[in-house]
Design a protein around this motif. Structure first.
Motif, PDB file in Angstrom:
ATOM      1  N   ILE A 100       3.357  20.049   7.196  1.00  0.00           N
ATOM      2  CA  ILE A 100       3.355  19.412   8.394  1.00  0.00           C
ATOM      3  C   ILE A 100       1.716  18.933   8.369  1.00  0.00           C
ATOM      4  N   ARG A 101       1.055  19.953   7.969  1.00  0.00           N
ATOM      5  CA  ARG A 101      -0.347  19.836   7.838  1.00  0.00           C
ATOM      6  C   ARG A 101      -0.598  18.243   6.911  1.00  0.00           C
ATOM      7  N   GLN A 102       0.218  18.270   5.980  1.00  0.00           N
ATOM      8  CA  GLN A 102      -0.076  16.976   4.982  1.00  0.00           C
ATOM      9  C   GLN A 102       0.275  15.443   5.850  1.00  0.00           C
ATOM     10  N   ASN A 103       1.511  15.891   6.832  1.00  0.00           N
ATOM     11  CA  ASN A 103       2.181  14.846   7.463  1.00  0.00           C
ATOM     12  C   ASN A 103       1.099  14.451   8.594  1.00  0.00           C
ATOM     13  N   THR A 104       0.049  14.871   8.932  1.00  0.00           N
ATOM     14  CA  THR A 104      -0.899  14.565  10.011  1.00  0.00           C
ATOM     15  C   THR A 104      -1.606  13.176   9.682  1.00  0.00           C
ATOM     16  N   GLN A 105      -1.290  12.693   8.562  1.00  0.00           N
ATOM     17  CA  GLN A 105      -1.981  11.299   8.227  1.00  0.00           C
ATOM     18  C   GLN A 105      -0.917  10.486   8.592  1.00  0.00           C
ATOM     19  N   VAL A 122       0.659  -1.267   0.007  1.00  0.00           N
ATOM     20  CA  VAL A 122       0.052   0.039   0.093  1.00  0.00           C
ATOM     21  C   VAL A 122       0.905   1.343  -0.005  1.00  0.00           C
ATOM     22  N   ILE A 123       0.653   2.190  -0.957  1.00  0.00           N
ATOM     23  CA  ILE A 123       1.446   3.271  -1.249  1.00  0.00           C
ATOM     24  C   ILE A 123       0.665   4.535  -0.774  1.00  0.00           C
ATOM     25  N   HIS A 124       1.094   4.916   0.623  1.00  0.00           N
ATOM     26  CA  HIS A 124       0.226   6.076   1.265  1.00  0.00           C
ATOM     27  C   HIS A 124       0.858   7.302   0.589  1.00  0.00           C
ATOM     28  N   VAL A 125       0.089   8.135   0.093  1.00  0.00           N
ATOM     29  CA  VAL A 125       0.524   9.648  -0.477  1.00  0.00           C
ATOM     30  C   VAL A 125      -0.718  10.638   0.233  1.00  0.00           C
ATOM     31  N   PRO A 126      -0.155  11.219   1.377  1.00  0.00           N
ATOM     32  CA  PRO A 126      -1.167  11.987   1.976  1.00  0.00           C
ATOM     33  C   PRO A 126      -1.197  13.221   1.648  1.00  0.00           C
ATOM     34  N   SER A 127      -1.587  13.315   0.366  1.00  0.00           N
ATOM     35  CA  SER A 127      -1.493  14.851  -0.392  1.00  0.00           C
ATOM     36  C   SER A 127      -2.692  15.685  -0.314  1.00  0.00           C
ATOM     37  N   LEU A 128      -2.600  16.921  -0.113  1.00  0.00           N
ATOM     38  CA  LEU A 128      -3.911  17.624   0.145  1.00  0.00           C
ATOM     39  C   LEU A 128      -3.938  18.509  -1.392  1.00  0.00           C
ATOM     40  N   GLY A 129      -4.718  18.150  -2.072  1.00  0.00           N
ATOM     41  CA  GLY A 129      -4.754  18.540  -3.498  1.00  0.00           C
ATOM     42  C   GLY A 129      -5.677  19.729  -3.673  1.00  0.00           C
ATOM     43  N   TYR A 130      -5.756  20.527  -2.694  1.00  0.00           N
ATOM     44  CA  TYR A 130      -6.660  21.939  -2.626  1.00  0.00           C
ATOM     45  C   TYR A 130      -5.922  22.773  -3.768  1.00  0.00           C
ATOM     46  N   ALA A 131      -6.858  23.823  -3.736  1.00  0.00           N
ATOM     47  CA  ALA A 131      -6.454  24.781  -4.780  1.00  0.00           C
ATOM     48  C   ALA A 131      -5.371  25.619  -4.274  1.00  0.00           C
TER      49      ALA A 131
END
Length: 923
Positions: free
Chosen positions: A560-565, A539-548
């Protein structure tokens, strides 16, 4: 013939012969003049022309022969007498007395190198003592056998440079001194000891104490030091540089000079015999008048008698010594001129002669005494001064300066400065040499003064024409440059537009291809999900926040906000799962040890034995940080974009998943997640990015909740205009008079960032009247015709209430209502009622829709709020706000609605529970 023969044998005496011929002609001319005076008129024009022509010819030949004799090259004598030679030297035919005298002169001049044996003056003396040519012919004899042998031996010695007597023979016979060449190869080294370094003592210098303190008394100078000279003493500091020196006795003596009468210009002329190769020992300087000389020559020609020496008439009284009489000096009155200011000797700009001369109307008075004296003083560099003076005259003429006074010394300095410079001096340089510089500058700077000089009208016309042509040309040039710039901009814009369109087409084609590949893999992934789920997988976890982009820019510490996962590592509880976690920031060792320990406890918990902990956890997960994170530190790019531009990280992931079943679990799905999946060749546990982005917004959630028949608060979604805001809010207030607070939510924001609120009923002036109207209509209040009057009054008051009392919740992002309203209208949003209760609880449920369509509830918990009731800091599990069965039914309904719209993967649902004040029940 005798003269020619003598010229060949005695070239040194040709000058005397020519002088004698010239004297004879002059005497003949004088005699003819005397005869003409005695016997009457005599036509002497032909004779005078012949004599004059003869004089010119003789003078020309005399100069040529003298030049040839004086510049003759001395050659060496041959070893023996050649054919037809007399066998004797030039000096052998001389009498014994003369020969002895010549040998004496030769011995005196032996020490002089590369010079003739006897001077030309001695040759003239020998010529006067030599016998006639016929007598000399009988006296010439050949060399004796001894002399011949000696000459041959001398020639053999001279022909052998290695002979030791070569130097002595050349020096004795020809006065040639050869250089002394030392043979260093055969020279034996000296046995004496070689001393290196200086062989003389150092000269005394001024002590350091005297150099530091100038007030000390200078040291005494010894006699040996004084012999070194004054300049040496000054350079060594023993004599101060500014000291005034007085030499006793003085090197220059003063003596009274006798002044002669300027009217008496006749002086006694003496024959001067020059020393060296050019001399006039036998030349007669005849100072008689031409008439007397012509008469004397004419008389001699008629009588045939030899010339008689005649004393000049006007020279007798000149040779008589006369008593010098004092000459009366004239006194010249000059205008008083102030002395130059005193200067120190160190200034270096002091000149003893201060020459000043005027320039009137652009011309120098060349005959003025001042200018003549100046010219005489600077005669050696007069050429450059004249050039500079011409420039100055031209300048003063062009500007019609009436008079200017020139400082001659400054003019000379300026001329020397520009002597080797090809550039012309500037106006300031030329004006700097003037004494009345300020007055001349005032005239030169006067408007129109340039055209007051000669040809002023022509210069003015030329200036006007050139200015107008310059104006027209510059106007054309500016227009041409503007058009050229515009054409360049158009061309560049067109090229960029074409290239951008090509890039867009290529990107569109690439994304379409990637999207088709994504859909194909998703179908294949859904078909094989049951097998993959129960087998070994990665399982490849990519905790990306793809917002605008504008949202990512406003988030502090985005990495750091993305790394909260990071808690996704807990998937390791399944022994068939290996995890690759792509981290946006480097992970320290303490965090890794903590999660390894946490995951390892599952075995101990299942077996109820603390000692049984998994030891292979660290081998089952890999943490990869894309290298593009360091390459783009200031760019707020999502993690999927960083991974897309990190080829090293992608190659490492490919090496790990090679030959294994793998898939990507994203965060907020972005288009770059599709590109990364295409590069790695693996599927994504998610729906299409556009579908996920649409139903992740507040308006999309409202659609899903409406289709799932889930009770939602009174709201209006997809609001994009200010009129729609006022109308929707007025309608909601009219229908729900018991709701005090209304919320405004942006569609693309999350976690309570894009929320504003307003207490509408507290500031609504017609609220009491509207309540009475609703009570009066009763059950018919839901009808539009009953709400129409109240709706109009409320809509009239809504704009003012929002302008004054609406507030954003997160003022760090939207400090003012105007900014929030601008973002609300541009992005769209939802108007929603806030629960009319003080006891409000928020629930958070994490769910999973598998590719096969199976729905699972992963976690459920109560949200923890701190600063604002709309921002979640954490979750407390398990939830205790509502009944689990009611919650499960609501969640399944929402999941079914999402599944119907193509939503796959992980998603979160937020519920709000509160106690209804009317029914006192939890909703």
């Amino acid at each position: 013939m005798s003269v020619m023969a003598e010229y060949k044998t005695r070239p040194e005496q040709v000058g005397n012969i020519l002088v004698k011929v010239q004297e004879d002609l002059v005497n003949l001319k004088e005699r003819l003049h005397v005869q003409a005076e005695r016997h009457g008129n005599l036509d002497l024009s032909a004779l005078e022309a012949a004599i004059h022509k003869t004089e010119l010819g003789l003078q020309e030949h005399t100069e040529q022969i003298s030049h040839q004799v004086n510049n003759r090259v001395n050659t060496l004598r041959v070893a023996g007498p050649g054919p037809g030679a007399t066998g004797s030297q030039t000096w052998d035919i001389l009498p014994e007395r003369t020969k002895g005298h010549a040998q004496t002169l030769q011995s005196d001049t032996k020490g002089m190198s590369r010079r003739p044996v006897a001077t030309n003056h001695m040759m003239a003396m020998v010529k006067q003592q030599a016998p006639p040519a016929r007598a000399r012919g009988s006296q010439i004899q050949g060399l004796t056998p001894g002399e011949k042998h000696k000459d041959r031996w001398s020639m053999r010695v001279m022909q052998n440079p290695q002979n030791e007597q070569t130097r002595e023979v050349l020096d004795d016979h020809y006065s040639i001194q050869l250089p002394l060449i030392v043979d260093k190869k055969n020279q034996k080294p000296s046995s004496a000891k070689v001393h290196t370094g200086s062989t003389i003592d150092h000269l005394a210098v001024l002590p350091k104490s005297h150099r530091v303190d100038a007030s000390l008394v200078p040291p005494q100078i010894s006699e040996n030091q004084a012999r070194q000279g004054i300049l040496s003493l000054i350079q060594r500091g023993l004599i101060p540089p500014a000291a005034e020196l007085t030499l006793d006795p003085a090197p220059v003596g003063h003596k009274q000079v006798a002044l002669h009468d300027p009217t008496n210009k006749e002086r006694d002329k003496q024959n001067v015999i020059a020393e060296g190769p050019y001399h006039f020992a036998g030349v007669r300087f005849d100072e008689t008048a031409p008439e007397e000389r012509y008469a004397f020559m004419a008389a001699e020609a008629v009588s045939g008698s030899p010339p008689v020496e005649k004393k000049p008439r006007n020279l007798a009284h000149r040779r008589i010594p006369q008593k010098l009489e004092p000459v009366q000096t004239k006194t010249f009155e000059m205008k008083f001129q102030p002395l130059p200011p005193p200067t120190t000797p160190a200034s270096g700009d002091f000149k003893s002669n201060n020459f000043r001369f005027p320039i009137q109307h652009g011309k120098v008075r060349e005959l003025s005494p001042e200018f003549m004296a100046y010219k005489q003083n600077y005669c050696l560099c007069w050429g450059s001064i004249v050039t500079m003076l011409k420039h100055l005259e031209k300048l003063l003429t062009n500007y019609a300066v009436p008079i200017a006074f020139v400082n001659g010394d400054r003019l000379a300095d300026l001329a020397m400065e520009f002597e080797l410079d090809s550039q012309r001096p500037s106006v300031d340089d030329l004006l700097s040499v003037l004494v009345n510089k300020d007055d001349v500058i005032a005239i030169v700077k006067r408007p129109g003064q340039r055209y007051m000089g000669p040809f002023g009208k022509e210069q003015a016309a030329t200036k006007i024409q050139s200015t107008f042509r310059r104006y027209v040309t510059r106007k054309w040039y500016l227009e041409h440059r503007r058009l050229k710039w515009a054409s360049g901009v158009i061309a560049i814009t067109w090229v960029m537009n074409v290239k951008m369109s090509q890039v867009r087409k290529q990107l569109k084609y690439t994304r379409q291809a990637n999207m088709e590949t994504f859909r194909t893999r998703s179908k294949k992934f859904a078909a094989n999900w049951n097998r993959i789920k129960n087998s070994r997988r990665v399982v490849i976890h990519v905790p990306s926040l793809g917002y605008a982009q504008h949202i990512r820019e406003s988030i502090g510490d985005f990495g750091i906000r993305q790394n909260t996962q990071f808690a996704r590592l807990c998937d390791l509880r399944d022994p068939n799962v290996d995890v690759i976690y792509v981290s946006p920031v480097p992970i320290n060792d303490e965090t890794l040890q903590y999660y390894a320990k946490l995951v390892g406890l599952k075995t101990a918990v299942d077996s109820s034995d603390v000692a049984k902990q998994s030891t292979d956890i660290q081998e089952r997960y890999k943490i990869i940080v894309p290298e593009a994170v360091k390459s783009f530190p200031t760019h707020r790019m999502c993690l999927a974009t960083h991974l897309k531009y990190s080829p090293r990280a992608l190659r490492r992931i490919k090496a790990i998943i090679k030959g294994k079943d793998a898939y990507i679990v994203p965060g907020m799905t972005h288009l770059d997640d599709i590109d990364v999946a295409a590069i790695l060749g693996v599927p994504i546990l998610s729906g299409e990015p556009d579908v996920m982005s649409l139903y992740s917004s507040h308006s999309g959630s409202k659609r899903i909740f409406a289709s799932a028949n889930i009770s939602t608060p009174p709201s209006e979604y997809d609001v994009y205009s200010i009129g729609q805001v006022y109308e929707s809010l007025a309608q909601l207030v009219t229908e729900n008079l018991d709701v005090r607070t209304w919320l405004f939510k942006l569609d693309d924001e999350f976690d309570g960032r894009g929320i504003a609120f307003c207490h509408v009923t507290d500031h609504l002036r017609c609220h009491v009247w509207v309540v009475k109207e609703s009570q009066r209509y009763g059950d018919k209040w839901n009808k539009k015709w009953a709400q129409e009057p109240a709706f109009l009054k409320i809509q009239h008051e809504i704009p003012e209430i929002l302008q004054q009392y609406a507030e954003p919740c997160n003022k760090s992002i939207y400090p003012l209502w105007e900014l929030f309203l601008e973002a609300f209208l541009s992005k769209g949003g939802v108007i929603e009622a806030c629960p009319p209760s003080e006891s409000v609880t928020a629930l958070k449920v994490d769910m999973l829709i598998e590719p096969s369509g199976k729905i699972s509830i992963l976690t459920a918990g109560d949200q923890i709020h701190a600063e604002s009731p709309f921002a979640c800091w954490g979750v407390s599990t398990p939830q205790s706000s509502v009944e689990p069965d009611d919650l499960n039914k609501a969640c399944v309904k929402v999941a079914e609605a999402c599944k119907a719209r193509g939503v796959i993967g992980h998603f979160t649902i937020d519920f709000v529970t509160f106690i209804d004040p009317k029914t006192v029940s939890t909703l």
